[in-house]
Design a protein around this motif. Structure first.
Motif, PDB file in Angstrom:
ATOM      1  N   ILE A 169       0.838  -1.198   0.000  1.00 30.53           N
ATOM      2  CA  ILE A 169       0.000   0.000   0.000  1.00 30.53           C
ATOM      3  C   ILE A 169       0.871   1.246   0.000  1.00 30.53           C
ATOM      4  O   ILE A 169       1.740   1.407   0.872  1.00 30.53           O
ATOM      5  N   TRP A 170       0.639   2.135  -0.969  1.00 28.06           N
ATOM      6  CA  TRP A 170       1.186   3.490  -0.946  1.00 28.06           C
ATOM      7  C   TRP A 170       0.139   4.428  -0.338  1.00 28.06           C
ATOM      8  O   TRP A 170      -1.021   4.387  -0.736  1.00 28.06           O
ATOM      9  N   GLN A 171       0.550   5.256   0.620  1.00 30.32           N
ATOM     10  CA  GLN A 171      -0.344   6.209   1.265  1.00 30.32           C
ATOM     11  C   GLN A 171       0.351   7.565   1.418  1.00 30.32           C
ATOM     12  O   GLN A 171       1.550   7.606   1.692  1.00 30.32           O
ATOM     13  N   PRO A 172      -0.395   8.663   1.299  1.00 26.55           N
ATOM     14  CA  PRO A 172       0.164   9.949   1.712  1.00 26.55           C
ATOM     15  C   PRO A 172       0.274   9.984   3.234  1.00 26.55           C
ATOM     16  O   PRO A 172      -0.434   9.259   3.938  1.00 26.55           O
ATOM     17  N   PRO A 173       1.162  10.807   3.777  1.00 25.55           N
ATOM     18  CA  PRO A 173       1.297  10.901   5.228  1.00 25.55           C
ATOM     19  C   PRO A 173      -0.012  11.325   5.894  1.00 25.55           C
ATOM     20  O   PRO A 173      -0.834  12.021   5.290  1.00 25.55           O
ATOM     21  N   THR A 174      -0.209  10.905   7.117  1.00 20.70           N
ATOM     22  CA  THR A 174      -1.387  11.315   7.878  1.00 20.70           C
ATOM     23  C   THR A 174      -1.474  12.840   7.922  1.00 20.70           C
ATOM     24  O   THR A 174      -0.474  13.519   8.152  1.00 20.70           O
TER      25      THR A 174
END
Length: 209
Positions: free
Chosen positions: A140-145
């Motif tokens: 999973i690639w996610q932007p930072p919180t």
């Protein structure tokens, strides 16, 4: 309507075209993914190709999107690409826009980030930072919180190629094959209220090598 035979679960889809659709969902409180309404396509959109086709069959893959989550208190879910490789054996998600972080934290809060990488700068793709998480065979690639990308462009090929060339096969094997690409909403909860998840636009341009 979609879901178990219960009045507390419902999902109604309205479609104008693959880049203009919405789903009205009603799911009770929870943090597990209950549905993934999406625009999807197996890789054989190029005439004459058949499964399996090497990822290297394409020189570029760029996608643009715009979504509206219409989130309220109790909403848990995200907009996301779901990419399948190697005849459905390896899954890569690119999650872009979130609701309910306090209930379903991202991997940086859970200290599950295995790498951080910046993509963009060409083909009209903005430069953005992404965290990488791995759960078994799912990547999973996610932007930072605290960061959400409700619209924009994504260099799908660059993000997949990075996984192929880093990690020594831990993320993706060498010479992976592409099986399917989809984009939609992972819906966990609407806290028992009707909620409209809207795709305002979506496109994917894949250029043969």
């Amino acid at each position: 309507m979609f879901g178990p035979a219960s009045k507390s679960y419902s999902q109604t889809l309205h479609v104008a075209n693959p880049g203009n659709w919405d789903v009205i969902a009603n799911y009770p409180v929870g943090t597990s993914v209950r549905a993934y309404p999406n625009t999807g396509q197996t890789q054989n959109w190029i005439s004459g190709t058949s499964l399996p086709a090497a990822l290297s069959s394409w020189s570029s893959m760029v996608s643009s999107y715009s979504v509206t989550l219409n989130a309220h208190g109790g909403t848990v879910g995200e907009a996301a690409y779901d990419l399948w490789l190697d005849d459905w054996h390896n899954e890569v998600m690119i999650q872009t826009d979130f609701a309910g972080d306090s209930l379903r934290p991202r991997c940086d809060v859970l200290h599950d980030v295995v790498a951080t990488q910046t993509f963009g700068g060409t083909d009209g793709v903005p430069v953005r930072r992404w965290n990488l998480c791995q759960f078994g065979s799912e990547i999973i690639w996610q932007p930072p919180t605290g960061t959400n990308y409700s619209s924009g462009k994504v260099n799908v090929m660059a993000m997949l190629t990075w996984l192929e060339t880093h990690g020594g096969g831990k993320y993706l094997p060498a010479k992976p094959t592409l099986t399917a690409i989809s984009f939609g909403f992972e819906i966990c909860s609407t806290a028992g209220r009707d909620q409209t998840f809207q795709v305002n636009s979506f496109s994917l341009t894949a250029t043969p090598a």
